[in-house]
Write a protein that holds these residues in place. Structure first.
Motif, PDB file in Angstrom:
ATOM      1  N   LEU A   1     -10.002   1.654  -7.707  1.00  0.00           N
ATOM      2  CA  LEU A   1     -10.711   0.746  -6.803  1.00  0.00           C
ATOM      3  C   LEU A   1     -10.722  -0.689  -7.315  1.00  0.00           C
ATOM      4  O   LEU A   1     -10.882  -1.628  -6.531  1.00  0.00           O
ATOM      5  CB  LEU A   1     -12.147   1.223  -6.580  1.00  0.00           C
ATOM      6  CG  LEU A   1     -12.296   2.474  -5.722  1.00  0.00           C
ATOM      7  CD1 LEU A   1     -13.742   2.955  -5.740  1.00  0.00           C
ATOM      8  CD2 LEU A   1     -11.822   2.227  -4.289  1.00  0.00           C
ATOM      9  N   SER A   2     -10.533  -0.867  -8.608  1.00  0.00           N
ATOM     10  CA  SER A   2     -10.509  -2.204  -9.183  1.00  0.00           C
ATOM     11  C   SER A   2      -9.241  -2.937  -8.758  1.00  0.00           C
ATOM     12  O   SER A   2      -8.152  -2.375  -8.776  1.00  0.00           O
ATOM     13  CB  SER A   2     -10.550  -2.124 -10.711  1.00  0.00           C
ATOM     14  OG  SER A   2     -10.293  -3.397 -11.260  1.00  0.00           O
ATOM     15  N   ASP A   3      -9.394  -4.182  -8.392  1.00  0.00           N
ATOM     16  CA  ASP A   3      -8.227  -4.988  -8.006  1.00  0.00           C
ATOM     17  C   ASP A   3      -7.476  -5.502  -9.221  1.00  0.00           C
ATOM     18  O   ASP A   3      -6.456  -6.160  -9.075  1.00  0.00           O
ATOM     19  CB  ASP A   3      -8.676  -6.176  -7.148  1.00  0.00           C
ATOM     20  CG  ASP A   3      -9.166  -5.727  -5.782  1.00  0.00           C
ATOM     21  OD1 ASP A   3      -8.828  -4.613  -5.361  1.00  0.00           O
ATOM     22  OD2 ASP A   3      -9.890  -6.505  -5.134  1.00  0.00           O
ATOM     23  N   HIS A   4      -7.969  -5.230 -10.416  1.00  0.00           N
ATOM     24  CA  HIS A   4      -7.379  -5.795 -11.629  1.00  0.00           C
ATOM     25  C   HIS A   4      -6.662  -4.771 -12.509  1.00  0.00           C
ATOM     26  O   HIS A   4      -6.163  -5.113 -13.564  1.00  0.00           O
ATOM     27  CB  HIS A   4      -8.465  -6.503 -12.459  1.00  0.00           C
ATOM     28  CG  HIS A   4      -9.194  -7.533 -11.667  1.00  0.00           C
ATOM     29  ND1 HIS A   4      -8.622  -8.716 -11.272  1.00  0.00           N
ATOM     30  CD2 HIS A   4     -10.442  -7.533 -11.161  1.00  0.00           C
ATOM     31  CE1 HIS A   4      -9.494  -9.414 -10.569  1.00  0.00           C
ATOM     32  NE2 HIS A   4     -10.597  -8.711 -10.495  1.00  0.00           N
TER      33      HIS A   4
ATOM     34  N   ARG B   1      -1.884  -2.242  -0.284  1.00  0.00           N
ATOM     35  CA  ARG B   1      -0.635  -2.667   0.365  1.00  0.00           C
ATOM     36  C   ARG B   1      -0.605  -4.175   0.587  1.00  0.00           C
ATOM     37  O   ARG B   1       0.401  -4.826   0.319  1.00  0.00           O
ATOM     38  CB  ARG B   1      -0.459  -1.968   1.722  1.00  0.00           C
ATOM     39  CG  ARG B   1       0.225  -0.640   1.632  1.00  0.00           C
ATOM     40  CD  ARG B   1       0.670  -0.140   2.989  1.00  0.00           C
ATOM     41  NE  ARG B   1      -0.395  -0.077   3.971  1.00  0.00           N
ATOM     42  CZ  ARG B   1      -1.217   0.946   4.128  1.00  0.00           C
ATOM     43  NH1 ARG B   1      -1.098   2.013   3.370  1.00  0.00           N
ATOM     44  NH2 ARG B   1      -2.147   0.927   5.051  1.00  0.00           N
ATOM     45  N   THR B   2      -1.695  -4.739   1.071  1.00  0.00           N
ATOM     46  CA  THR B   2      -1.757  -6.176   1.354  1.00  0.00           C
ATOM     47  C   THR B   2      -1.568  -6.995   0.087  1.00  0.00           C
ATOM     48  O   THR B   2      -0.737  -7.890   0.044  1.00  0.00           O
ATOM     49  CB  THR B   2      -3.108  -6.546   2.024  1.00  0.00           C
ATOM     50  OG1 THR B   2      -3.229  -5.794   3.223  1.00  0.00           O
ATOM     51  CG2 THR B   2      -3.174  -8.017   2.331  1.00  0.00           C
ATOM     52  N   PHE B   3      -2.332  -6.681  -0.955  1.00  0.00           N
ATOM     53  CA  PHE B   3      -2.218  -7.434  -2.204  1.00  0.00           C
ATOM     54  C   PHE B   3      -0.896  -7.150  -2.899  1.00  0.00           C
ATOM     55  O   PHE B   3      -0.329  -8.026  -3.523  1.00  0.00           O
ATOM     56  CB  PHE B   3      -3.382  -7.126  -3.148  1.00  0.00           C
ATOM     57  CG  PHE B   3      -4.636  -7.867  -2.792  1.00  0.00           C
ATOM     58  CD1 PHE B   3      -4.750  -9.221  -3.048  1.00  0.00           C
ATOM     59  CD2 PHE B   3      -5.685  -7.214  -2.181  1.00  0.00           C
ATOM     60  CE1 PHE B   3      -5.905  -9.918  -2.713  1.00  0.00           C
ATOM     61  CE2 PHE B   3      -6.837  -7.903  -1.833  1.00  0.00           C
ATOM     62  CZ  PHE B   3      -6.943  -9.249  -2.100  1.00  0.00           C
ATOM     63  N   GLY B   4      -0.404  -5.934  -2.776  1.00  0.00           N
ATOM     64  CA  GLY B   4       0.866  -5.574  -3.398  1.00  0.00           C
ATOM     65  C   GLY B   4       2.028  -6.380  -2.849  1.00  0.00           C
ATOM     66  O   GLY B   4       2.958  -6.716  -3.571  1.00  0.00           O
ATOM     67  N   SER B   5       1.967  -6.719  -1.573  1.00  0.00           N
ATOM     68  CA  SER B   5       3.056  -7.502  -0.990  1.00  0.00           C
ATOM     69  C   SER B   5       2.946  -8.980  -1.365  1.00  0.00           C
ATOM     70  O   SER B   5       3.919  -9.718  -1.310  1.00  0.00           O
ATOM     71  CB  SER B   5       3.075  -7.354   0.533  1.00  0.00           C
ATOM     72  OG  SER B   5       1.900  -7.904   1.098  1.00  0.00           O
ATOM     73  N   ARG B   6       1.770  -9.408  -1.774  1.00  0.00           N
ATOM     74  CA  ARG B   6       1.569 -10.808  -2.152  1.00  0.00           C
ATOM     75  C   ARG B   6       1.834 -11.058  -3.631  1.00  0.00           C
ATOM     76  O   ARG B   6       2.223 -12.143  -4.026  1.00  0.00           O
ATOM     77  CB  ARG B   6       0.128 -11.241  -1.870  1.00  0.00           C
ATOM     78  CG  ARG B   6      -0.128 -11.470  -0.414  1.00  0.00           C
ATOM     79  CD  ARG B   6      -1.459 -12.153  -0.258  1.00  0.00           C
ATOM     80  NE  ARG B   6      -2.170 -11.504   0.834  1.00  0.00           N
ATOM     81  CZ  ARG B   6      -3.466 -11.555   0.999  1.00  0.00           C
ATOM     82  NH1 ARG B   6      -4.227 -12.187   0.151  1.00  0.00           N
ATOM     83  NH2 ARG B   6      -4.030 -10.965   2.024  1.00  0.00           N
TER      84      ARG B   6
END
Length: 71
Positions: A20-23, A61-66
């Motif tokens: 769940l962590s974005d880091h 998915r959203t952050f992975g593409s960025r």
């Protein structure tokens, strides 16, 4: 799907918290707990409410593409 290894409840909780962590990347979870990205997704699907799982997948998915090295 791939068979999930037997994890203690504490280990499951830790993997879920890490996912769940974005880091924290899937590679870091693999190093610490030996779970592949596919296994982490399976664990998340089994332990989160359907709406929470879908929101998490969308965010990954959203952050992975960025970002090249996100998750």
């Amino acid at each position: 799907m791939s068979k999930l290894p037997d994890l203690s409840e504490a280990a499951k909780s830790e993997v879920i918290e890490m996912a769940l962590s974005d880091h924290i990347a899937f590679a870091d979870i693999k190093k610490q707990h030996g779970l592949s990205e596919k296994q982490v997704k399976e664990l998340m699907r089994e332990n989160l409410k359907p709406g929470s799982y879908k929101a998490w997948r969308k965010r990954v998915r959203t952050f992975g593409s960025r970002r090249e090295h996100y998750k």
